[in-house]
Design a protein around this motif. Structure first.
Motif, PDB file in Angstrom:
ATOM      1  N   GLU A  82       0.838  -1.200   0.000  1.00 19.22           N
ATOM      2  CA  GLU A  82       0.000   0.000   0.000  1.00 19.22           C
ATOM      3  C   GLU A  82       0.875   1.253   0.000  1.00 19.22           C
ATOM      4  OE1 GLU A  82      -3.462   2.278   2.628  1.00 19.22           O
ATOM      5  OE2 GLU A  82      -2.671   0.339   3.302  1.00 19.22           O
ATOM      6  N   LEU A  83       1.932   1.206   0.772  1.00 23.72           N
ATOM      7  CA  LEU A  83       2.866   2.331   0.815  1.00 23.72           C
ATOM      8  C   LEU A  83       3.480   2.553  -0.557  1.00 23.72           C
ATOM      9  CD1 LEU A  83       4.192   4.413   2.674  1.00 23.72           C
ATOM     10  CD2 LEU A  83       5.889   2.679   3.298  1.00 23.72           C
ATOM     11  N   ALA A  84       3.891   1.474  -1.238  1.00 25.69           N
ATOM     12  CA  ALA A  84       4.478   1.589  -2.570  1.00 25.69           C
ATOM     13  C   ALA A  84       3.469   2.147  -3.573  1.00 25.69           C
ATOM     14  CB  ALA A  84       4.996   0.224  -3.037  1.00 25.69           C
ATOM     15  N   ASP A  85       2.242   1.668  -3.506  1.00 24.44           N
ATOM     16  CA  ASP A  85       1.207   2.153  -4.430  1.00 24.44           C
ATOM     17  C   ASP A  85       1.029   3.664  -4.306  1.00 24.44           C
ATOM     18  OD1 ASP A  85       0.663  -0.363  -5.434  1.00 24.44           O
ATOM     19  OD2 ASP A  85      -1.027  -0.734  -4.089  1.00 24.44           O
ATOM     20  N   ARG A  86       0.915   4.132  -3.076  1.00 26.53           N
ATOM     21  CA  ARG A  86       0.665   5.552  -2.857  1.00 26.53           C
ATOM     22  C   ARG A  86       1.890   6.394  -3.188  1.00 26.53           C
ATOM     23  NH1 ARG A  86      -2.469   6.557   2.695  1.00 26.53           N
ATOM     24  NH2 ARG A  86      -2.149   8.678   1.924  1.00 26.53           N
ATOM     25  N   LEU A  87       3.060   5.874  -2.862  1.00 26.73           N
ATOM     26  CA  LEU A  87       4.278   6.625  -3.130  1.00 26.73           C
ATOM     27  C   LEU A  87       4.532   6.770  -4.626  1.00 26.73           C
ATOM     28  CD1 LEU A  87       6.916   7.978  -2.372  1.00 26.73           C
ATOM     29  CD2 LEU A  87       7.914   5.696  -1.997  1.00 26.73           C
ATOM     30  N   VAL A  88       4.383   5.696  -5.377  1.00 24.45           N
ATOM     31  CA  VAL A  88       4.655   5.757  -6.818  1.00 24.45           C
ATOM     32  C   VAL A  88       3.734   6.757  -7.507  1.00 24.45           C
ATOM     33  CG1 VAL A  88       4.532   4.430  -8.967  1.00 24.45           C
ATOM     34  CG2 VAL A  88       5.693   3.476  -6.980  1.00 24.45           C
ATOM     35  N   THR A  89       2.503   6.856  -7.050  1.00 21.79           N
ATOM     36  CA  THR A  89       1.583   7.848  -7.610  1.00 21.79           C
ATOM     37  C   THR A  89       2.170   9.251  -7.510  1.00 21.79           C
ATOM     38  OG1 THR A  89      -0.347   6.513  -7.057  1.00 21.79           O
ATOM     39  CG2 THR A  89      -0.727   8.852  -7.420  1.00 21.79           C
ATOM     40  N   GLN A  90       2.821   9.545  -6.403  1.00 19.04           N
ATOM     41  CA  GLN A  90       3.420  10.868  -6.207  1.00 19.04           C
ATOM     42  C   GLN A  90       4.757  11.000  -6.924  1.00 19.04           C
ATOM     43  OE1 GLN A  90       1.420  12.966  -4.944  1.00 19.04           O
ATOM     44  NE2 GLN A  90      -0.025  11.381  -4.285  1.00 19.04           N
ATOM     45  N   MET A  91       5.469   9.890  -7.118  1.00 16.39           N
ATOM     46  CA  MET A  91       6.783   9.924  -7.753  1.00 16.39           C
ATOM     47  C   MET A  91       6.736  10.096  -9.263  1.00 16.39           C
ATOM     48  SD  MET A  91       8.779   6.851  -5.739  1.00 16.39           S
ATOM     49  CE  MET A  91      10.036   6.788  -7.039  1.00 16.39           C
ATOM     50  N   LEU A  92       5.738   9.522  -9.910  1.00 18.05           N
ATOM     51  CA  LEU A  92       5.730   9.450 -11.372  1.00 18.05           C
ATOM     52  C   LEU A  92       5.926  10.800 -12.063  1.00 18.05           C
ATOM     53  CD1 LEU A  92       3.046   6.697 -12.085  1.00 18.05           C
ATOM     54  CD2 LEU A  92       5.504   6.584 -12.515  1.00 18.05           C
ATOM     55  N   PRO A  93       5.289  11.880 -11.606  1.00 12.67           N
ATOM     56  CA  PRO A  93       5.539  13.160 -12.278  1.00 12.67           C
ATOM     57  C   PRO A  93       6.989  13.623 -12.175  1.00 12.67           C
ATOM     58  CG  PRO A  93       3.514  13.264 -10.986  1.00 12.67           C
ATOM     59  CD  PRO A  93       4.215  12.001 -10.597  1.00 12.67           C
ATOM     60  N   SER A  94       7.732  13.088 -11.213  1.00  9.14           N
ATOM     61  CA  SER A  94       9.134  13.474 -11.048  1.00  9.14           C
ATOM     62  C   SER A  94      10.090  12.537 -11.778  1.00  9.14           C
ATOM     63  CB  SER A  94       9.499  13.488  -9.549  1.00  9.14           C
ATOM     64  OG  SER A  94       8.729  14.448  -8.857  1.00  9.14           O
ATOM     65  N   CYS A  95       9.538  11.578 -12.490  1.00  5.99           N
ATOM     66  CA  CYS A  95      10.376  10.634 -13.233  1.00  5.99           C
ATOM     67  C   CYS A  95      10.570  11.120 -14.666  1.00  5.99           C
ATOM     68  CB  CYS A  95       9.762   9.238 -13.200  1.00  5.99           C
ATOM     69  SG  CYS A  95       9.692   8.501 -11.550  1.00  5.99           S
ATOM     70  N   ASP A  96      10.967  12.381 -14.785  1.00  7.20           N
ATOM     71  CA  ASP A  96      11.165  12.983 -16.100  1.00  7.20           C
ATOM     72  C   ASP A  96      12.613  12.894 -16.542  1.00  7.20           C
ATOM     73  OD1 ASP A  96      12.089  14.640 -14.132  1.00  7.20           O
ATOM     74  OD2 ASP A  96      11.305  16.491 -15.013  1.00  7.20           O
ATOM     75  N   ARG A  97      13.414  12.123 -15.821  1.00  9.12           N
ATOM     76  CA  ARG A  97      14.819  11.877 -16.137  1.00  9.12           C
ATOM     77  C   ARG A  97      15.174  10.526 -15.528  1.00  9.12           C
ATOM     78  NH1 ARG A  97      16.895  16.986 -13.029  1.00  9.12           N
ATOM     79  NH2 ARG A  97      14.805  17.588 -13.679  1.00  9.12           N
ATOM     80  N   PRO A  98      16.350   9.984 -15.785  1.00 14.23           N
ATOM     81  CA  PRO A  98      16.715   8.708 -15.158  1.00 14.23           C
ATOM     82  C   PRO A  98      16.606   8.797 -13.638  1.00 14.23           C
ATOM     83  CG  PRO A  98      18.260   9.240 -16.907  1.00 14.23           C
ATOM     84  CD  PRO A  98      17.367  10.442 -16.757  1.00 14.23           C
ATOM     85  N   VAL A  99      16.102   7.719 -13.038  1.00 14.81           N
ATOM     86  CA  VAL A  99      15.910   7.699 -11.588  1.00 14.81           C
ATOM     87  C   VAL A  99      16.664   6.522 -10.973  1.00 14.81           C
ATOM     88  CG1 VAL A  99      13.637   8.780 -11.793  1.00 14.81           C
ATOM     89  CG2 VAL A  99      13.803   6.287 -11.674  1.00 14.81           C
ATOM     90  N   ALA A 100      17.052   6.704  -9.729  1.00 15.80           N
ATOM     91  CA  ALA A 100      17.656   5.638  -8.932  1.00 15.80           C
ATOM     92  C   ALA A 100      16.944   5.610  -7.589  1.00 15.80           C
ATOM     93  CB  ALA A 100      19.154   5.874  -8.755  1.00 15.80           C
TER      94      ALA A 100
END
Length: 258
Positions: A82-100
């Motif tokens: 559940e934590l991963a689901d909610r976090l990824v929703t917020q992260m995706l707009p910031s994945c506009d470049r390579p991520v680690a």
């Protein structure tokens, strides 16, 4: 009539992302964005030194879980998925470049689940740094710290040597954050790997050589979870080995994401 609705949605989304994601040293031109995931009981501020050291080579984004610091009035999440689901929703707009991804302890397990979701969305991380945590498929049936008394829970976190000394000295404050710590321990201890396709990204496994939470065999299990290269790095110390070897760990992160 549609413009106000769009504005409200954008504002709400931005506010939600701001609650989850902290950029202490913004590096808008950095070639890589590094998301750092805290350990059980940890907070985004733990990664302030990492952000300072890697900027501007990397745009470091420290994740703030619900239930702590300025989010202390929000209910904490006690389920990794559940934590991963909610976090990824917020992260995706910031994945506009390579991520680690860098995660320590609970954060490493969460990092694995986040990486699975990112790859499902077509985003392959530059690397997943899994620190202080055994492989997702290696669990221990006898872990029940989250069900223990407050006193035993406090003794456990004090024995880890990873909690701020000022917090440990303030009994009232420490007990105020116990619900978040207990929820984090429940998330870590009740997590069970669900078989599925492995990751594609490289995994960098880092551990203390005297950490009772991770054996060599449990660490080696990370090779089962990616088709990418896996490297292992052992440091003198226990579960929070990285406090004493921060410079070496940060240098290894910088080398990998370069």
């Amino acid at each position: 009539m549609t413009a106000p609705a769009a504005t409200t949605t954008t504002t709400t989304t931005t506010t939600a992302a701001a609650a989850w994601l902290r950029r202490f040293h913004p590096a808008d031109d950095a070639p890589v964005r590094l998301f750092c995931l805290p350990h059980a009981g940890g907070s985004a501020s733990y990664y302030f030194p990492v952000s300072r050291a890697l900027s501007p080579r990397a745009d470091v984004v420290a994740v703030q879980y619900p239930g702590r610091q300025e989010r202390r009035h929000e209910p904490c999440l006690d389920d990794v998925r559940e934590l991963a689901d909610r976090l990824v929703t917020q992260m995706l707009p910031s994945c506009d470049r390579p991520v680690a991804l860098f995660g320590h302890s609970l954060g490493a397990t969460l990092g694995f689940e986040v990486a699975l979701r990112l790859e499902a969305a077509g985003i392959t991380p530059v690397a997943l740094f899994a620190s202080g945590r055994r492989a997702p498929s290696r669990h221990r049936e006898d872990e029940r710290v989250h069900e223990a008394s407050d006193e035993r829970l406090l003794a456990t976190i004090q024995g880890m040597n990873g909690t701020n000394a000022a917090l440990l000295a303030d009994d009232e404050l420490l007990r105020a954050v116990l619900p978040a710590i207990r929820g984090d321990y429940k998330a870590a201890e009740t997590y069970r790997y669900r078989p599925g396709p492995p990751l594609s990204c490289p995994v960098v496994v880092l551990n203390g050589d005297s950490d009772p939470e991770v054996t060599v065999r449990e660490a080696e299990g990370w090779t089962d979870h990616t088709d990418g290269p896996v490297s292992f790095h052992w440091y003198p110390g226990g579960h929070f080995y990285l406090n004493e070897h921060a410079a070496d760990v940060i240098a290894r992160i910088a080398q990998q994401i370069a």
